[in-house]
Design a protein around this motif. Structure first.
Motif, PDB file in Angstrom:
ATOM      1  N   TRP A 157       3.648  15.154  -6.926  1.00 38.31           N
ATOM      2  CA  TRP A 157       2.549  14.279  -7.309  1.00 38.31           C
ATOM      3  C   TRP A 157       3.000  12.833  -7.176  1.00 38.31           C
ATOM      4  O   TRP A 157       4.197  12.537  -7.157  1.00 38.31           O
ATOM      5  CB  TRP A 157       2.054  14.563  -8.727  1.00 38.31           C
ATOM      6  CG  TRP A 157       3.115  14.532  -9.808  1.00 38.31           C
ATOM      7  CD1 TRP A 157       3.720  15.594 -10.400  1.00 38.31           C
ATOM      8  CD2 TRP A 157       3.685  13.360 -10.436  1.00 38.31           C
ATOM      9  NE1 TRP A 157       4.630  15.190 -11.339  1.00 38.31           N
ATOM     10  CE2 TRP A 157       4.621  13.814 -11.391  1.00 38.31           C
ATOM     11  CE3 TRP A 157       3.512  11.987 -10.283  1.00 38.31           C
ATOM     12  CZ2 TRP A 157       5.380  12.950 -12.189  1.00 38.31           C
ATOM     13  CZ3 TRP A 157       4.262  11.116 -11.067  1.00 38.31           C
ATOM     14  CH2 TRP A 157       5.181  11.601 -12.006  1.00 38.31           C
ATOM     15  N   THR A 158       2.043  11.941  -7.053  1.00 37.91           N
ATOM     16  CA  THR A 158       2.303  10.508  -7.094  1.00 37.91           C
ATOM     17  C   THR A 158       1.290   9.861  -8.039  1.00 37.91           C
ATOM     18  O   THR A 158       0.239  10.429  -8.331  1.00 37.91           O
ATOM     19  CB  THR A 158       2.201   9.840  -5.710  1.00 37.91           C
ATOM     20  OG1 THR A 158       0.871   9.990  -5.211  1.00 37.91           O
ATOM     21  CG2 THR A 158       3.200  10.437  -4.735  1.00 37.91           C
ATOM     22  N   ASN A 159       1.630   8.674  -8.508  1.00 37.78           N
ATOM     23  CA  ASN A 159       0.736   7.909  -9.367  1.00 37.78           C
ATOM     24  C   ASN A 159       0.852   6.457  -8.953  1.00 37.78           C
ATOM     25  O   ASN A 159       1.973   5.917  -8.880  1.00 37.78           O
ATOM     26  CB  ASN A 159       1.116   8.094 -10.840  1.00 37.78           C
ATOM     27  CG  ASN A 159       0.101   7.478 -11.794  1.00 37.78           C
ATOM     28  OD1 ASN A 159      -0.277   6.322 -11.654  1.00 37.78           O
ATOM     29  ND2 ASN A 159      -0.324   8.262 -12.776  1.00 37.78           N
ATOM     30  N   ALA A 160      -0.265   5.811  -8.667  1.00 40.27           N
ATOM     31  CA  ALA A 160      -0.250   4.443  -8.140  1.00 40.27           C
ATOM     32  C   ALA A 160      -0.001   3.395  -9.211  1.00 40.27           C
ATOM     33  O   ALA A 160       0.233   2.223  -8.889  1.00 40.27           O
ATOM     34  CB  ALA A 160      -1.575   4.140  -7.433  1.00 40.27           C
ATOM     35  N   SER A 161      -0.017   3.771 -10.475  1.00 39.51           N
ATOM     36  CA  SER A 161       0.094   2.784 -11.552  1.00 39.51           C
ATOM     37  C   SER A 161       1.503   2.229 -11.751  1.00 39.51           C
ATOM     38  O   SER A 161       1.699   1.021 -11.796  1.00 39.51           O
ATOM     39  CB  SER A 161      -0.416   3.375 -12.865  1.00 39.51           C
ATOM     40  OG  SER A 161      -1.770   3.731 -12.762  1.00 39.51           O
ATOM     41  N   PRO A 162       2.523   3.074 -11.925  1.00 46.78           N
ATOM     42  CA  PRO A 162       3.831   2.527 -12.293  1.00 46.78           C
ATOM     43  C   PRO A 162       4.540   1.866 -11.124  1.00 46.78           C
ATOM     44  O   PRO A 162       4.417   2.291  -9.968  1.00 46.78           O
ATOM     45  CB  PRO A 162       4.598   3.763 -12.760  1.00 46.78           C
ATOM     46  CG  PRO A 162       3.998   4.886 -12.012  1.00 46.78           C
ATOM     47  CD  PRO A 162       2.545   4.552 -11.859  1.00 46.78           C
ATOM     48  N   THR A 163       5.265   0.799 -11.443  1.00 49.29           N
ATOM     49  CA  THR A 163       6.157   0.167 -10.472  1.00 49.29           C
ATOM     50  C   THR A 163       7.441  -0.191 -11.206  1.00 49.29           C
ATOM     51  O   THR A 163       7.395  -0.792 -12.276  1.00 49.29           O
ATOM     52  CB  THR A 163       5.547  -1.112  -9.861  1.00 49.29           C
ATOM     53  OG1 THR A 163       5.177  -2.004 -10.926  1.00 49.29           O
ATOM     54  CG2 THR A 163       4.337  -0.790  -9.013  1.00 49.29           C
ATOM     55  N   PRO A 164       8.596   0.173 -10.670  1.00 51.40           N
ATOM     56  CA  PRO A 164       9.853  -0.152 -11.329  1.00 51.40           C
ATOM     57  C   PRO A 164      10.379  -1.507 -10.862  1.00 51.40           C
ATOM     58  O   PRO A 164       9.894  -2.076  -9.878  1.00 51.40           O
ATOM     59  CB  PRO A 164      10.777   0.961 -10.852  1.00 51.40           C
ATOM     60  CG  PRO A 164      10.291   1.233  -9.451  1.00 51.40           C
ATOM     61  CD  PRO A 164       8.797   1.003  -9.480  1.00 51.40           C
TER      62      PRO A 164
ATOM     63  N   GLU B 157       0.818  -1.212   0.000  1.00 46.46           N
ATOM     64  CA  GLU B 157       0.000   0.000   0.000  1.00 46.46           C
ATOM     65  C   GLU B 157       0.851   1.260   0.000  1.00 46.46           C
ATOM     66  O   GLU B 157       0.563   2.218  -0.725  1.00 46.46           O
ATOM     67  CB  GLU B 157      -0.949  -0.012   1.206  1.00 46.46           C
ATOM     68  CG  GLU B 157      -2.031  -1.059   1.116  1.00 46.46           C
ATOM     69  CD  GLU B 157      -2.849  -0.954  -0.174  1.00 46.46           C
ATOM     70  OE1 GLU B 157      -3.248   0.193  -0.518  1.00 46.46           O
ATOM     71  OE2 GLU B 157      -3.067  -1.978  -0.833  1.00 46.46           O
ATOM     72  N   LEU B 158       1.924   1.258   0.795  1.00 50.14           N
ATOM     73  CA  LEU B 158       2.766   2.448   0.847  1.00 50.14           C
ATOM     74  C   LEU B 158       3.551   2.623  -0.452  1.00 50.14           C
ATOM     75  O   LEU B 158       3.775   3.747  -0.902  1.00 50.14           O
ATOM     76  CB  LEU B 158       3.715   2.364   2.043  1.00 50.14           C
ATOM     77  CG  LEU B 158       4.423   3.653   2.466  1.00 50.14           C
ATOM     78  CD1 LEU B 158       3.432   4.790   2.657  1.00 50.14           C
ATOM     79  CD2 LEU B 158       5.229   3.429   3.731  1.00 50.14           C
ATOM     80  N   ALA B 159       3.964   1.501  -1.069  1.00 48.46           N
ATOM     81  CA  ALA B 159       4.697   1.592  -2.335  1.00 48.46           C
ATOM     82  C   ALA B 159       3.850   2.242  -3.415  1.00 48.46           C
ATOM     83  O   ALA B 159       4.356   2.983  -4.263  1.00 48.46           O
ATOM     84  CB  ALA B 159       5.157   0.203  -2.771  1.00 48.46           C
ATOM     85  N   LYS B 160       2.530   1.970  -3.413  1.00 50.16           N
ATOM     86  CA  LYS B 160       1.651   2.587  -4.412  1.00 50.16           C
ATOM     87  C   LYS B 160       1.611   4.108  -4.278  1.00 50.16           C
ATOM     88  O   LYS B 160       1.296   4.810  -5.243  1.00 50.16           O
ATOM     89  CB  LYS B 160       0.233   2.028  -4.263  1.00 50.16           C
ATOM     90  CG  LYS B 160       0.076   0.579  -4.706  1.00 50.16           C
ATOM     91  CD  LYS B 160      -1.368   0.129  -4.547  1.00 50.16           C
ATOM     92  CE  LYS B 160      -1.562  -1.305  -5.009  1.00 50.16           C
ATOM     93  NZ  LYS B 160      -2.969  -1.749  -4.851  1.00 50.16           N
ATOM     94  N   LYS B 161       1.908   4.604  -3.082  1.00 51.16           N
ATOM     95  CA  LYS B 161       1.886   6.041  -2.840  1.00 51.16           C
ATOM     96  C   LYS B 161       3.275   6.665  -2.942  1.00 51.16           C
ATOM     97  O   LYS B 161       3.459   7.841  -2.605  1.00 51.16           O
ATOM     98  CB  LYS B 161       1.314   6.322  -1.449  1.00 51.16           C
ATOM     99  CG  LYS B 161      -0.088   5.760  -1.221  1.00 51.16           C
ATOM    100  CD  LYS B 161      -0.529   5.962   0.222  1.00 51.16           C
ATOM    101  CE  LYS B 161      -1.901   5.333   0.467  1.00 51.16           C
ATOM    102  NZ  LYS B 161      -2.326   5.477   1.888  1.00 51.16           N
ATOM    103  N   SER B 162       4.248   5.877  -3.426  1.00 51.00           N
ATOM    104  CA  SER B 162       5.640   6.324  -3.372  1.00 51.00           C
ATOM    105  C   SER B 162       6.311   6.433  -4.729  1.00 51.00           C
ATOM    106  O   SER B 162       7.528   6.582  -4.813  1.00 51.00           O
ATOM    107  CB  SER B 162       6.455   5.378  -2.480  1.00 51.00           C
ATOM    108  OG  SER B 162       5.930   5.326  -1.168  1.00 51.00           O
TER     109      SER B 162
END
Length: 449
Positions: free
Chosen positions: A303-310, A279-284
Protein backbone atom coordinates in the motif's frame (compact mmCIF):
# COMPACT_ATOMS: atom_id res chain seq x y z
CA UNK A 1 49.48 17.12 18.51
CA UNK A 2 48.01 13.63 18.68
CA UNK A 3 50.02 10.79 17.13
CA UNK A 4 48.75 9.61 13.73
CA UNK A 5 47.87 6.15 14.98
CA UNK A 6 45.87 5.34 18.09
CA UNK A 7 45.80 6.54 21.66
CA UNK A 8 44.90 4.03 24.38
CA UNK A 9 43.67 5.59 27.59
CA UNK A 10 43.02 3.76 30.84
CA UNK A 11 43.48 0.37 29.23
CA UNK A 12 43.85 -1.27 32.61
CA UNK A 13 40.16 -0.78 33.42
CA UNK A 14 38.87 -2.54 30.31
CA UNK A 15 37.16 -5.89 30.84
CA UNK A 16 38.90 -8.90 29.38
CA UNK A 17 35.67 -10.07 27.77
CA UNK A 18 32.43 -8.43 26.73
CA UNK A 19 29.03 -10.04 26.71
CA UNK A 20 26.74 -9.58 23.71
CA UNK A 21 23.69 -9.94 25.93
CA UNK A 22 23.06 -6.19 25.72
CA UNK A 23 23.92 -4.66 22.38
CA UNK A 24 22.92 -1.96 19.92
CA UNK A 25 25.44 -2.92 17.25
CA UNK A 26 24.56 -0.86 14.18
CA UNK A 27 22.56 1.88 12.51
CA UNK A 28 18.92 2.05 13.67
CA UNK A 29 19.62 -0.79 16.09
CA UNK A 30 20.08 -3.50 13.45
CA UNK A 31 20.79 -6.69 15.43
CA UNK A 32 19.90 -5.11 18.79
CA UNK A 33 19.10 -7.19 21.87
CA UNK A 34 15.59 -7.10 23.42
CA UNK A 35 14.87 -4.17 25.73
CA UNK A 36 12.88 -4.28 28.95
CA UNK A 37 10.69 -1.20 28.71
CA UNK A 38 10.57 -0.52 32.44
CA UNK A 39 14.34 0.00 32.50
CA UNK A 40 14.19 3.02 30.17
CA UNK A 41 12.96 6.38 31.51
CA UNK A 42 10.10 8.18 29.82
CA UNK A 43 10.89 11.47 31.54
CA UNK A 44 14.12 13.43 31.97
CA UNK A 45 15.52 16.94 32.14
CA UNK A 46 18.94 18.53 32.70
CA UNK A 47 18.32 17.88 36.42
CA UNK A 48 16.61 14.48 36.22
CA UNK A 49 17.62 10.99 34.98
CA UNK A 50 20.79 12.10 33.17
CA UNK A 51 23.36 9.66 34.54
CA UNK A 52 26.36 11.22 32.80
CA UNK A 53 27.54 13.46 30.00
CA UNK A 54 30.80 13.12 28.09
CA UNK A 55 32.54 15.34 25.57
CA UNK A 56 33.43 13.92 22.15
CA UNK A 57 36.63 15.07 20.42
CA UNK A 58 35.94 16.81 17.13
CA UNK A 59 32.44 16.56 15.65
CA UNK A 60 30.30 13.74 14.33
CA UNK A 61 26.81 12.94 13.06
CA UNK A 62 26.80 9.15 13.49
CA UNK A 63 24.70 7.36 16.09
CA UNK A 64 26.20 5.73 19.19
CA UNK A 65 26.59 1.94 19.17
CA UNK A 66 26.79 -0.29 22.25
CA UNK A 67 28.32 -3.66 23.02
CA UNK A 68 28.26 -4.98 26.58
CA UNK A 69 29.37 -2.21 28.88
CA UNK A 70 31.03 -0.08 26.21
CA UNK A 71 29.57 2.63 23.96
CA UNK A 72 31.29 3.89 20.80
CA UNK A 73 31.06 6.99 18.60
CA UNK A 74 32.96 8.34 15.61
CA UNK A 75 33.96 11.92 14.80
CA UNK A 76 36.24 14.02 12.60
CA UNK A 77 38.51 16.90 13.48
CA UNK A 78 40.54 19.60 11.76
CA UNK A 79 39.89 22.25 9.09
CA UNK A 80 39.96 19.53 6.42
CA UNK A 81 38.54 16.67 8.49
CA UNK A 82 42.06 15.27 8.43
CA UNK A 83 41.74 13.36 11.72
CA UNK A 84 39.34 10.45 12.10
CA UNK A 85 38.29 9.41 15.61
CA UNK A 86 36.80 6.20 16.96
CA UNK A 87 36.11 6.77 20.66
CA UNK A 88 35.06 4.29 23.35
CA UNK A 89 33.38 5.11 26.68
CA UNK A 90 32.26 3.16 29.72
CA UNK A 91 28.51 2.76 29.52
CA UNK A 92 28.27 2.73 33.30
CA UNK A 93 30.32 5.83 34.09
CA UNK A 94 30.83 7.77 30.84
CA UNK A 95 34.60 7.67 31.32
CA UNK A 96 36.53 7.71 28.06
CA UNK A 97 38.37 4.41 27.75
CA UNK A 98 40.28 5.01 24.54
CA UNK A 99 40.44 7.19 21.45
CA UNK A 100 41.81 5.82 18.20
CA UNK A 101 42.95 8.61 15.86
CA UNK A 102 44.15 8.15 12.31
CA UNK A 103 44.64 10.42 9.30
CA UNK A 104 42.05 10.65 6.55
CA UNK A 105 43.21 9.41 3.15
CA UNK A 106 40.82 11.84 1.45
CA UNK A 107 40.72 15.13 3.42
CA UNK A 108 38.18 17.78 2.42
CA UNK A 109 36.97 21.08 3.87
CA UNK A 110 35.24 20.84 7.23
CA UNK A 111 31.92 22.53 6.57
CA UNK A 112 28.35 22.32 7.87
CA UNK A 113 27.35 21.57 4.27
CA UNK A 114 29.53 18.43 4.14
CA UNK A 115 28.80 15.27 6.13
CA UNK A 116 31.00 14.90 9.21
CA UNK A 117 31.49 11.33 10.47
CA UNK A 118 27.91 10.65 9.38
CA UNK A 119 28.02 6.83 8.86
CA UNK A 120 27.30 4.79 12.00
CA UNK A 121 29.76 1.93 12.75
CA UNK A 122 28.88 -1.75 13.26
CA UNK A 123 29.96 -4.00 16.14
CA UNK A 124 30.40 -7.72 16.67
CA UNK A 125 32.07 -9.89 19.31
CA UNK A 126 35.49 -9.13 17.81
CA UNK A 127 35.29 -5.35 17.78
CA UNK A 128 34.16 -2.29 15.83
CA UNK A 129 34.17 -1.56 12.09
CA UNK A 130 33.91 2.16 11.37
CA UNK A 131 33.44 3.64 7.90
CA UNK A 132 33.96 7.37 7.24
CA UNK A 133 32.67 9.41 4.30
CA UNK A 134 36.31 9.90 3.27
CA UNK A 135 36.21 6.24 2.18
CA UNK A 136 38.33 5.07 5.11
CA UNK A 137 37.34 1.94 7.02
CA UNK A 138 39.02 1.08 10.32
CA UNK A 139 38.67 -2.16 12.29
CA UNK A 140 39.52 -2.17 16.00
CA UNK A 141 39.24 -4.65 18.85
CA UNK A 142 37.02 -3.79 21.80
CA UNK A 143 40.22 -2.86 23.65
CA UNK A 144 41.04 -0.30 20.95
CA UNK A 145 43.78 -2.28 19.22
CA UNK A 146 44.09 -1.54 15.51
CA UNK A 147 43.34 -4.60 13.38
CA UNK A 148 43.37 -3.12 9.87
CA UNK A 149 42.47 -0.08 7.78
CA UNK A 150 41.30 0.21 4.18
CA UNK A 151 40.62 3.14 1.87
CA UNK A 152 37.76 2.82 -0.59
CA UNK A 153 38.79 6.19 -2.05
CA UNK A 154 42.18 4.75 -2.98
CA UNK A 155 40.66 1.46 -4.05
CA UNK A 156 37.88 2.81 -6.28
CA UNK A 157 38.23 6.61 -6.48
CA UNK A 158 37.20 9.52 -4.28
CA UNK A 159 33.48 10.37 -3.98
CA UNK A 160 32.22 13.49 -5.78
CA UNK A 161 28.98 14.28 -3.89
CA UNK A 162 29.26 17.95 -2.92
CA UNK A 163 27.35 17.29 0.33
CA UNK A 164 29.37 14.21 1.25
CA UNK A 165 28.26 10.65 1.98
CA UNK A 166 26.30 9.39 4.97
CA UNK A 167 25.16 5.82 4.25
CA UNK A 168 25.97 3.57 7.21
CA UNK A 169 27.43 0.11 6.62
CA UNK A 170 25.62 -3.11 7.48
CA UNK A 171 27.15 -6.40 8.54
CA UNK A 172 26.41 -9.95 7.49
CA UNK A 173 28.35 -12.90 8.86
CA UNK A 174 32.04 -12.36 8.02
CA UNK A 175 31.65 -9.11 6.08
CA UNK A 176 30.85 -5.42 6.23
CA UNK A 177 28.76 -4.08 3.34
CA UNK A 178 29.11 -0.44 2.26
CA UNK A 179 26.88 1.46 -0.17
CA UNK A 180 28.43 4.31 -2.16
CA UNK A 181 25.72 6.15 -4.08
CA UNK A 182 27.47 9.17 -5.52
CA UNK A 183 27.41 11.69 -8.35
CA UNK A 184 30.56 9.93 -9.53
CA UNK A 185 31.00 6.14 -9.67
CA UNK A 186 28.40 4.36 -7.49
CA UNK A 187 28.64 0.84 -6.15
CA UNK A 188 27.93 -1.52 -3.27
CA UNK A 189 30.81 -3.58 -1.90
CA UNK A 190 31.50 -6.18 0.78
CA UNK A 191 34.81 -6.16 2.64
CA UNK A 192 36.19 -8.92 4.85
CA UNK A 193 35.99 -8.39 8.60
CA UNK A 194 39.25 -10.31 8.87
CA UNK A 195 41.48 -8.02 6.81
CA UNK A 196 39.43 -5.43 4.88
CA UNK A 197 39.94 -7.10 1.50
CA UNK A 198 37.27 -6.93 -1.18
CA UNK A 199 34.88 -9.89 -1.20
CA UNK A 200 32.70 -8.48 -3.97
CA UNK A 201 31.78 -5.21 -5.64
CA UNK A 202 28.68 -4.46 -7.73
CA UNK A 203 28.46 -1.26 -9.75
CA UNK A 204 25.35 0.93 -9.58
CA UNK A 205 24.00 3.83 -11.61
CA UNK A 206 25.40 7.18 -10.44
CA UNK A 207 23.05 9.14 -8.18
CA UNK A 208 23.07 11.54 -5.22
CA UNK A 209 21.69 9.82 -2.14
CA UNK A 210 22.29 9.51 1.61
CA UNK A 211 20.14 6.50 2.54
CA UNK A 212 21.64 3.38 4.13
CA UNK A 213 21.22 -0.25 3.09
CA UNK A 214 19.53 -2.75 5.41
CA UNK A 215 19.65 -6.52 5.85
CA UNK A 216 16.08 -7.75 5.30
CA UNK A 217 14.90 -11.31 5.97
CA UNK A 218 13.12 -12.70 2.91
CA UNK A 219 11.82 -16.23 3.34
CA UNK A 220 14.63 -18.44 4.63
CA UNK A 221 17.36 -16.11 3.38
CA UNK A 222 18.48 -12.52 3.85
CA UNK A 223 18.98 -9.75 1.31
CA UNK A 224 20.76 -6.42 1.27
CA UNK A 225 18.07 -3.90 0.35
CA UNK A 226 18.84 -0.37 -0.87
CA UNK A 227 16.18 2.34 -1.26
CA UNK A 228 17.98 5.11 -3.05
CA UNK A 229 17.18 7.94 -5.45
CA UNK A 230 14.81 6.33 -7.91
CA UNK A 231 15.14 2.60 -7.31
CA UNK A 232 14.69 -0.05 -4.65
CA UNK A 233 17.14 -2.91 -5.12
CA UNK A 234 17.85 -6.27 -3.51
CA UNK A 235 21.25 -8.00 -3.47
CA UNK A 236 22.61 -11.36 -2.39
CA UNK A 237 24.93 -10.58 0.56
CA UNK A 238 27.07 -13.62 -0.25
CA UNK A 239 27.86 -12.79 -3.88
CA UNK A 240 26.72 -9.19 -4.48
CA UNK A 241 24.43 -10.32 -7.30
CA UNK A 242 21.48 -8.02 -7.88
CA UNK A 243 18.36 -10.11 -7.36
CA UNK A 244 15.68 -7.58 -8.30
CA UNK A 245 15.06 -3.88 -8.89
CA UNK A 246 11.98 -1.66 -8.65
CA UNK A 247 12.03 1.72 -10.39
CA UNK A 248 8.56 3.23 -9.88
CA UNK A 249 9.69 5.40 -6.95
CA UNK A 250 11.03 8.92 -6.49
CA UNK A 251 12.39 11.11 -3.72
CA UNK A 252 13.71 8.10 -1.77
CA UNK A 253 17.22 9.41 -1.16
CA UNK A 254 17.39 9.91 2.62
CA UNK A 255 15.59 7.24 4.66
CA UNK A 256 16.45 3.56 4.99
CA UNK A 257 14.34 0.41 4.41
CA UNK A 258 14.02 -0.68 8.05
CA UNK A 259 12.64 -4.25 8.17
CA UNK A 260 8.98 -4.56 9.21
CA UNK A 261 8.41 -8.29 8.77
CA UNK A 262 9.36 -11.13 6.44
CA UNK A 263 10.28 -9.42 3.18
CA UNK A 264 8.55 -6.21 4.33
CA UNK A 265 9.87 -2.71 4.97
CA UNK A 266 8.66 0.87 4.80
CA UNK A 267 9.75 3.27 2.06
CA UNK A 268 10.04 6.95 2.86
CA UNK A 269 10.20 9.57 0.11
CA UNK A 270 9.89 13.34 -0.14
CA UNK A 271 10.17 15.91 -2.92
CA UNK A 272 13.46 17.77 -3.32
CA UNK A 273 13.92 21.41 -2.36
CA UNK A 274 12.90 22.51 -5.83
CA UNK A 275 9.82 20.26 -5.87
CA UNK A 276 11.42 17.69 -8.14
CA UNK A 277 9.92 14.20 -7.89
CA UNK A 278 6.84 15.72 -6.25
CA UNK A 279 4.19 13.55 -7.92
CA UNK A 280 6.22 10.34 -7.81
CA UNK A 281 7.26 10.96 -4.18
CA UNK A 282 3.58 11.09 -3.18
CA UNK A 283 3.23 7.56 -4.55
CA UNK A 284 6.38 6.29 -2.84
CA UNK A 285 5.56 6.35 0.88
CA UNK A 286 4.24 3.00 1.98
CA UNK A 287 4.79 -0.63 2.87
CA UNK A 288 6.91 -2.56 0.40
CA UNK A 289 7.21 -6.34 0.15
CA UNK A 290 9.48 -8.76 -1.69
CA UNK A 291 8.17 -12.27 -2.41
CA UNK A 292 9.42 -15.18 -4.44
CA UNK A 293 7.07 -16.76 -6.95
CA UNK A 294 7.95 -19.39 -9.56
CA UNK A 295 11.67 -18.90 -8.87
CA UNK A 296 11.37 -15.17 -9.57
CA UNK A 297 11.37 -12.23 -7.17
CA UNK A 298 8.21 -10.13 -7.04
CA UNK A 299 8.85 -6.70 -5.45
CA UNK A 300 6.11 -4.10 -5.03
CA UNK A 301 4.08 -1.91 -2.70
CA UNK A 302 1.47 -3.48 -0.45
CA UNK A 303 0.00 0.00 0.00
CA UNK A 304 0.98 3.64 -0.33
CA UNK A 305 -0.34 6.80 1.29
CA UNK A 306 0.18 10.26 -0.23
CA UNK A 307 -0.04 12.11 3.09
CA UNK A 308 3.20 11.38 4.98
CA UNK A 309 6.56 12.78 3.97
CA UNK A 310 9.74 12.14 5.96
CA UNK A 311 12.78 14.35 6.40
CA UNK A 312 15.83 12.50 7.77
CA UNK A 313 14.15 10.18 10.25
CA UNK A 314 13.35 6.76 8.79
CA UNK A 315 9.68 5.64 9.05
CA UNK A 316 9.11 2.73 11.44
CA UNK A 317 6.53 0.02 12.10
CA UNK A 318 5.70 -0.60 15.74
CA UNK A 319 2.84 -2.64 17.22
CA UNK A 320 0.85 -2.63 14.02
CA UNK A 321 1.26 1.08 13.34
CA UNK A 322 3.51 2.88 10.87
CA UNK A 323 5.03 6.23 11.86
CA UNK A 324 6.54 9.01 9.76
CA UNK A 325 7.78 12.38 11.02
CA UNK A 326 8.49 15.31 8.68
CA UNK A 327 10.82 18.32 8.75
CA UNK A 328 8.46 20.48 10.83
CA UNK A 329 7.61 17.81 13.40
CA UNK A 330 4.32 16.50 12.00
CA UNK A 331 3.82 12.86 12.99
CA UNK A 332 1.80 10.65 10.64
CA UNK A 333 0.43 7.45 12.16
CA UNK A 334 -0.96 4.87 9.73
CA UNK A 335 -2.36 1.39 9.98
CA UNK A 336 0.61 -0.79 9.06
CA UNK A 337 -1.64 -3.42 7.52
CA UNK A 338 -3.57 -1.31 5.02
CA UNK A 339 -2.03 2.19 5.10
CA UNK A 340 -5.14 3.99 6.33
CA UNK A 341 -4.44 7.19 8.27
CA UNK A 342 -5.00 6.98 12.02
CA UNK A 343 -3.86 10.43 13.13
CA UNK A 344 -1.75 13.36 11.97
CA UNK A 345 -0.47 15.65 14.73
CA UNK A 346 2.48 17.88 15.42
CA UNK A 347 5.14 17.47 18.08
CA UNK A 348 7.40 20.18 19.45
CA UNK A 349 10.42 19.68 17.16
CA UNK A 350 11.47 18.13 13.89
CA UNK A 351 13.58 14.98 14.10
CA UNK A 352 16.83 14.07 12.40
CA UNK A 353 17.13 10.84 14.35
CA UNK A 354 14.81 7.91 13.68
CA UNK A 355 12.08 7.27 16.30
CA UNK A 356 12.36 4.21 18.56
CA UNK A 357 9.52 2.11 19.95
CA UNK A 358 10.01 0.82 23.51
CA UNK A 359 7.22 -0.87 25.42
CA UNK A 360 4.05 1.23 25.27
CA UNK A 361 5.82 4.29 23.91
CA UNK A 362 7.39 5.84 20.82
CA UNK A 363 10.37 8.14 21.39
CA UNK A 364 10.74 11.00 18.90
CA UNK A 365 14.17 12.60 19.30
CA UNK A 366 13.81 16.29 18.45
CA UNK A 367 16.63 17.94 16.54
CA UNK A 368 17.07 20.70 19.15
CA UNK A 369 17.11 18.37 22.15
CA UNK A 370 13.43 17.89 23.05
CA UNK A 371 12.37 14.23 22.97
CA UNK A 372 8.61 13.73 22.67
CA UNK A 373 7.37 10.44 24.11
CA UNK A 374 4.04 9.36 22.60
CA UNK A 375 1.74 6.59 23.76
CA UNK A 376 1.77 3.82 21.16
CA UNK A 377 -1.69 3.25 19.78
CA UNK A 378 -4.60 4.76 17.88
CA UNK A 379 -4.68 8.16 19.59
CA UNK A 380 -2.18 11.00 19.71
CA UNK A 381 -1.21 11.14 23.38
CA UNK A 382 1.90 12.96 24.59
CA UNK A 383 3.36 11.22 27.63
CA UNK A 384 6.29 13.60 28.09
CA UNK A 385 8.33 16.33 26.42
CA UNK A 386 11.87 15.99 27.70
CA UNK A 387 14.56 18.65 27.36
CA UNK A 388 18.13 17.38 27.15
CA UNK A 389 19.73 20.78 27.59
CA UNK A 390 18.62 24.31 28.38
CA UNK A 391 18.45 27.33 26.10
CA UNK A 392 21.83 28.52 27.38
CA UNK A 393 23.59 25.31 26.31
CA UNK A 394 27.19 26.04 25.27
CA UNK A 395 28.08 26.18 21.56
CA UNK A 396 29.22 22.90 20.05
CA UNK A 397 32.84 21.99 19.44
CA UNK A 398 34.52 22.09 16.07
CA UNK A 399 32.10 24.38 14.23
CA UNK A 400 33.94 25.43 11.05
CA UNK A 401 35.16 29.00 11.35
CA UNK A 402 36.01 29.59 7.70
CA UNK A 403 33.97 32.35 6.06
CA UNK A 404 31.06 30.88 4.13
CA UNK A 405 30.54 32.28 0.65
CA UNK A 406 26.75 32.67 0.52
CA UNK A 407 24.00 33.95 2.81
CA UNK A 408 22.38 30.50 2.83
CA UNK A 409 25.62 28.88 4.00
CA UNK A 410 26.09 31.52 6.68
CA UNK A 411 22.59 30.81 7.98
CA UNK A 412 23.35 27.08 8.03
CA UNK A 413 26.60 27.68 9.88
CA UNK A 414 24.74 29.71 12.53
CA UNK A 415 22.12 26.94 12.89
CA UNK A 416 24.79 24.34 13.56
CA UNK A 417 26.49 26.53 16.17
CA UNK A 418 23.99 25.09 18.67
CA UNK A 419 23.69 21.39 19.59
CA UNK A 420 21.89 19.05 17.20
CA UNK A 421 20.60 15.66 18.35
CA UNK A 422 21.68 13.12 15.75
CA UNK A 423 21.02 9.61 17.06
CA UNK A 424 20.25 7.17 19.86
CA UNK A 425 21.40 3.80 21.15
CA UNK A 426 19.34 1.72 23.58
CA UNK A 427 20.07 -1.31 25.76
CA UNK A 428 18.56 -2.50 29.02
CA UNK A 429 18.87 0.27 31.58
CA UNK A 430 20.51 2.80 29.26
CA UNK A 431 19.36 5.30 26.63
CA UNK A 432 22.35 7.01 25.01
CA UNK A 433 21.86 10.13 22.89
CA UNK A 434 24.45 11.87 20.77
CA UNK A 435 24.97 15.44 19.57
CA UNK A 436 27.85 16.53 17.37
CA UNK A 437 30.25 16.84 20.27
CA UNK A 438 28.61 15.28 23.34
CA UNK A 439 27.15 12.03 24.64
CA UNK A 440 24.27 11.86 27.12
CA UNK A 441 23.35 8.73 29.06
CA UNK A 442 19.82 8.55 30.48
CA UNK A 443 18.82 6.15 33.24
CA UNK A 444 15.88 5.65 35.54
CA UNK A 445 17.56 7.17 38.61
CA UNK A 446 16.31 7.38 42.15
CA UNK A 447 14.62 10.65 43.13
CA UNK A 448 17.09 13.41 43.86
CA UNK A 449 19.85 12.01 41.66
Amino acid sequence: MRPPHFILLLLFILPTTLTAQDRWPGFLGAGASPIKADTIPTQWSPEQNIAWKAGIPGYGQSSPVIWGDQVYVTSVEGPNKEQLHVVCYSLKSGKQLWDHVQPSTNPEKNSVYISRAAPTPVLDENGIYAYFESGDIVALSHAGKLKWTASLAKRYGAPQNKFGLSASPVQWKDRVIVLIDDEGPSYITAVSKADGSELWKTDRKSRASWSSPMIVPVGEAQQVVCSSAGTIDGYDPQTGKQLWSYAQVGGNNKTSPLPAGNGEFLIGASPGREGDNNELAKKSNGLFVVKQQDNAWQPGFVWTNASPTPSWGTPIVYRGHAYWVNRVGVVYCLNAGNGESIFTSRIKESCWATPVGIGDHIYFFGKNGVTTVLKAGNTFEIVAENELWTEDAPPVNNVPTAEETTAERRRASAMFSRPTLYGAGVVNGYLVLRTGSQLYCLQQLAAGR
